[in-house]
Motif scaffolding. Structure first.
Motif, PDB file in Angstrom:
ATOM      1  N   CYS A 147     -26.811 -41.518  -5.693  1.00 27.90           N
ATOM      2  CA  CYS A 147     -27.284 -42.281  -4.547  1.00 27.90           C
ATOM      3  C   CYS A 147     -28.808 -42.339  -4.580  1.00 27.90           C
ATOM      4  O   CYS A 147     -29.469 -41.298  -4.507  1.00 27.90           O
ATOM      5  CB  CYS A 147     -26.818 -41.645  -3.236  1.00 27.90           C
ATOM      6  SG  CYS A 147     -27.149 -42.670  -1.777  1.00 27.90           S
ATOM      7  N   GLY A 148     -29.338 -43.533  -4.694  1.00 31.21           N
ATOM      8  CA  GLY A 148     -30.790 -43.678  -4.709  1.00 31.21           C
ATOM      9  C   GLY A 148     -31.211 -45.055  -5.164  1.00 31.21           C
ATOM     10  O   GLY A 148     -30.447 -45.790  -5.792  1.00 31.21           O
ATOM     11  N   GLY A 149     -32.449 -45.408  -4.842  1.00 31.77           N
ATOM     12  CA  GLY A 149     -32.982 -46.716  -5.193  1.00 31.77           C
ATOM     13  C   GLY A 149     -33.642 -46.717  -6.554  1.00 31.77           C
ATOM     14  O   GLY A 149     -34.161 -45.705  -7.029  1.00 31.77           O
ATOM     15  N   GLY A 150     -33.627 -47.906  -7.180  1.00 31.06           N
ATOM     16  CA  GLY A 150     -34.310 -48.097  -8.452  1.00 31.06           C
ATOM     17  C   GLY A 150     -35.070 -49.413  -8.439  1.00 31.06           C
ATOM     18  O   GLY A 150     -35.261 -50.028  -9.481  1.00 31.06           O
ATOM     19  N   TYR A 151     -35.526 -49.827  -7.283  1.00 32.84           N
ATOM     20  CA  TYR A 151     -36.150 -51.142  -7.112  1.00 32.84           C
ATOM     21  C   TYR A 151     -37.654 -51.011  -6.929  1.00 32.84           C
ATOM     22  O   TYR A 151     -38.192 -49.927  -6.676  1.00 32.84           O
ATOM     23  CB  TYR A 151     -35.547 -51.863  -5.896  1.00 32.84           C
ATOM     24  CG  TYR A 151     -35.317 -50.974  -4.705  1.00 32.84           C
ATOM     25  CD1 TYR A 151     -36.364 -50.613  -3.865  1.00 32.84           C
ATOM     26  CD2 TYR A 151     -34.047 -50.466  -4.425  1.00 32.84           C
ATOM     27  CE1 TYR A 151     -36.158 -49.787  -2.779  1.00 32.84           C
ATOM     28  CE2 TYR A 151     -33.830 -49.630  -3.344  1.00 32.84           C
ATOM     29  CZ  TYR A 151     -34.886 -49.292  -2.520  1.00 32.84           C
ATOM     30  OH  TYR A 151     -34.677 -48.457  -1.450  1.00 32.84           O
ATOM     31  N   LEU A 152     -38.338 -52.142  -7.057  1.00 32.70           N
ATOM     32  CA  LEU A 152     -39.775 -52.203  -6.807  1.00 32.70           C
ATOM     33  C   LEU A 152     -40.045 -53.187  -5.675  1.00 32.70           C
ATOM     34  O   LEU A 152     -39.184 -53.973  -5.289  1.00 32.70           O
ATOM     35  CB  LEU A 152     -40.549 -52.608  -8.069  1.00 32.70           C
ATOM     36  CG  LEU A 152     -40.211 -53.936  -8.762  1.00 32.70           C
ATOM     37  CD1 LEU A 152     -40.752 -55.129  -7.999  1.00 32.70           C
ATOM     38  CD2 LEU A 152     -40.804 -53.947 -10.163  1.00 32.70           C
ATOM     39  N   LYS A 153     -41.267 -53.113  -5.157  1.00 31.42           N
ATOM     40  CA  LYS A 153     -41.714 -54.056  -4.135  1.00 31.42           C
ATOM     41  C   LYS A 153     -43.020 -54.685  -4.608  1.00 31.42           C
ATOM     42  O   LYS A 153     -43.840 -54.023  -5.255  1.00 31.42           O
ATOM     43  CB  LYS A 153     -41.925 -53.350  -2.796  1.00 31.42           C
ATOM     44  CG  LYS A 153     -40.643 -52.849  -2.150  1.00 31.42           C
ATOM     45  CD  LYS A 153     -40.918 -52.158  -0.820  1.00 31.42           C
ATOM     46  CE  LYS A 153     -39.632 -51.707  -0.153  1.00 31.42           C
ATOM     47  NZ  LYS A 153     -39.889 -51.017   1.145  1.00 31.42           N
TER      48      LYS A 153
ATOM     49  N   VAL B 277     -31.437 -39.078  -3.900  1.00 30.04           N
ATOM     50  CA  VAL B 277     -30.771 -37.798  -3.672  1.00 30.04           C
ATOM     51  C   VAL B 277     -30.867 -36.949  -4.934  1.00 30.04           C
ATOM     52  O   VAL B 277     -31.211 -35.773  -4.882  1.00 30.04           O
ATOM     53  CB  VAL B 277     -29.295 -38.020  -3.277  1.00 30.04           C
ATOM     54  CG1 VAL B 277     -28.567 -36.682  -3.164  1.00 30.04           C
ATOM     55  CG2 VAL B 277     -29.201 -38.780  -1.963  1.00 30.04           C
ATOM     56  N   LYS B 278     -30.554 -37.551  -6.062  1.00 30.42           N
ATOM     57  CA  LYS B 278     -30.583 -36.864  -7.351  1.00 30.42           C
ATOM     58  C   LYS B 278     -31.659 -37.510  -8.217  1.00 30.42           C
ATOM     59  O   LYS B 278     -31.562 -38.666  -8.588  1.00 30.42           O
ATOM     60  CB  LYS B 278     -29.216 -36.975  -8.023  1.00 30.42           C
ATOM     61  CG  LYS B 278     -29.055 -36.161  -9.289  1.00 30.42           C
ATOM     62  CD  LYS B 278     -27.624 -36.311  -9.813  1.00 30.42           C
ATOM     63  CE  LYS B 278     -27.403 -35.514 -11.089  1.00 30.42           C
ATOM     64  NZ  LYS B 278     -26.030 -35.697 -11.604  1.00 30.42           N
TER      65      LYS B 278
ATOM     66  N   CYS C  79     -25.390 -46.236  -4.448  1.00 34.31           N
ATOM     67  CA  CYS C  79     -25.021 -45.146  -3.546  1.00 34.31           C
ATOM     68  C   CYS C  79     -23.503 -45.065  -3.482  1.00 34.31           C
ATOM     69  O   CYS C  79     -22.852 -45.864  -2.805  1.00 34.31           O
ATOM     70  CB  CYS C  79     -25.620 -45.341  -2.157  1.00 34.31           C
ATOM     71  SG  CYS C  79     -25.585 -43.823  -1.171  1.00 34.31           S
ATOM     72  N   GLY C  80     -22.956 -44.102  -4.225  1.00 35.23           N
ATOM     73  CA  GLY C  80     -21.507 -43.942  -4.271  1.00 35.23           C
ATOM     74  C   GLY C  80     -20.844 -45.096  -4.997  1.00 35.23           C
ATOM     75  O   GLY C  80     -21.502 -45.981  -5.553  1.00 35.23           O
ATOM     76  N   PRO C  81     -19.509 -45.128  -4.977  1.00 40.40           N
ATOM     77  CA  PRO C  81     -18.796 -46.207  -5.679  1.00 40.40           C
ATOM     78  C   PRO C  81     -18.906 -47.560  -4.997  1.00 40.40           C
ATOM     79  O   PRO C  81     -18.679 -48.589  -5.626  1.00 40.40           O
ATOM     80  CB  PRO C  81     -17.338 -45.717  -5.678  1.00 40.40           C
ATOM     81  CG  PRO C  81     -17.244 -44.802  -4.492  1.00 40.40           C
ATOM     82  CD  PRO C  81     -18.587 -44.134  -4.380  1.00 40.40           C
TER      83      PRO C  81
END
Length: 406
Positions: A103-109, A319-320, A135-137
């Protein structure tokens, strides 16, 4: 950085694209180019420079990696401001969820020059947001969010992101004809028109507020048959006393009360009666609400345009930790961006996979060896226990013989 090059050749003016921002983290000086947010109330995690646990080239594959679990991350870099008026805008970068993110973001702004880098946070106004979010399935998508006249607008289409541990190239192309394209690993994942796939503009047509369905409009395709009647034997109880049940011999009416047989489902029960359906002779079909031109709609041929593009940032929660960001590019030449993607991400992806496969094979063999050693240790312990039992049996036999002699 490349600049516009005008070349007159046979009366034709050629324009070479421009790279406005590029970051490959090829040296330790990246910390001077990127600014860490210090926004109050958030405990920000630290980025570290690394190619990760597996890579194709230890230098080329270096990127900045989230290094602490359950943290916000806020980092940004500014560049010379520009406008994408009249030309494509290409935003591109690589994301490697090496930790197999849960669960977590991998985006840019992307921001204008008003960004306060030291105070960047989740509510800082941005021009666009782009990249994977997991985030989860249930959530494995690519965000494409545009800010239009102060409001953020989410894409109405679903774009699935990559959810493995390898590095992937994400590219957003915004064209001056108000079309867009999203590429993943230099292959089209989605495309369309800005006006159609976002709610930045009001709809061109709306339902006529003065129109309503006529009272005599019958949109029932079938109706109950008025000549159908319920059969006389239809009504039957749902449950009946069990005819095969008998009163137990030890039943005492005074002590146990009056005996009643248990209830069972009635095989003759037919449920609620409803007349059969027939075609409705007055059926007029579904009523379609008439539409009119929306008085609030105003066309905008420059939805794509930003007057000032000035910064790029990573503003996310994980989260991780373990995601590696690399190969940031903001340019106006689509083909050049694809080429740069192949020269960076594309040049090392196969070797990185080979290294990961070798590591997996080594871990598999190690696990097999450990399992085998554990099994052998278990067998040795069982043999020792058997030897102890045999010795105890011999001692018992010696004791019995000794007593007999006495």
């Amino acid at each position: 950085m490349k600049t516009y090059l005008f070349l007159a050749l046979f009366g034709v003016c050629l324009v070479e694209g421009k790279v406005f921002f590029q970051e490959t983290f090829s040296d330790d000086g990246w910390t001077s180019r990127w600014v860490q947010s210090e926004h109050k109330g958030k405990e920000f995690g630290k980025f570290k420079l690394t190619p990760g646990k597996f890579y194709g080239d230890s230098e080329k594959d270096k990127g900045i990696q989230t290094s602490q679990d359950a943290r916000f991350y806020g980092l940004s870099a500014k560049f010379d401001p520009f406008s994408n008026k009249g030309k494509p805008l290409v935003v591109q970068f690589t994301v490697k969820h090496e930790q197999n993110i849960d669960c977590g973001g991998g985006y840019l702004k992307v921001f204008d020059c008003s960004l306060d880098q030291k105070d960047m946070h989740g509510d800082s106004p941005y021009l666009l947001m782009f990249g994977p979010d997991i985030c989860g399935p249930g959530t494995k998508k690519v965000h494409v969010i545009f800010n239009y006249k102060g409001q953020n607008h989410l894409i109405k289409k679903e774009i699935r992101c990559k959810d493995d541990v390898f590095s992937h190239l994400y590219t957003l192309i915004i064209n001056p004809d108000n079309t867009y394209e999203v590429l993943i690993d230099n292959e089209k994942a989605q495309s369309g028109e800005l006006e159609e796939d976002w709610d930045m503009l009001p709809p061109k047509k709306i339902k006529d507020p003065d129109a309503s369905k006529p009272d005599d409009w019958d949109d029932r395709s079938t109706i109950p048959d008025p000549d159908d009647t319920k059969p006389e034997d239809w009504d039957q109880p749902e449950h009946i006393p069990d005819p095969d049940a008998t009163k137990p011999e030890d039943w005492d009416d005074e002590m146990d009360g009056e005996w009643e047989p248990p209830m069972i489902d009635n095989p003759d029960y037919k449920g609620e009666w409803k007349p059969k359906q027939i075609d409705n002779p007055d059926y007029k079909g579904p009523w379609n609400h008439p539409e009119i031109d929306n008085p609030e709609y105003t066309p905008d041929t420059e939805i794509y345009k930003y007057d000032e593009i000035c910064a790029v940032g990573l503003d996310l929660w994980q989260v991780k930790s373990g995601t590696i960001f690399d190969n940031f590019l903001i340019a106006d030449d689509i083909e050049e961006a694809k080429q740069i993607g192949e020269e960076t991400w594309g040049a090392t992806k196969e070797e990185a996979k080979k290294m990961k496969d070798a590591q997996d094979e080594e871990e598999r063999k190690k696990a097999e060896e450990e399992a085998k050693a554990a099994e052998e240790s278990k067998d040795d312990e069982e043999e020792e226990d058997e030897d102890i039992d045999d010795d105890e049996d011999d001692d018992d036999l010696d004791n019995e013989l000794g007593h007999d002699e006495l």
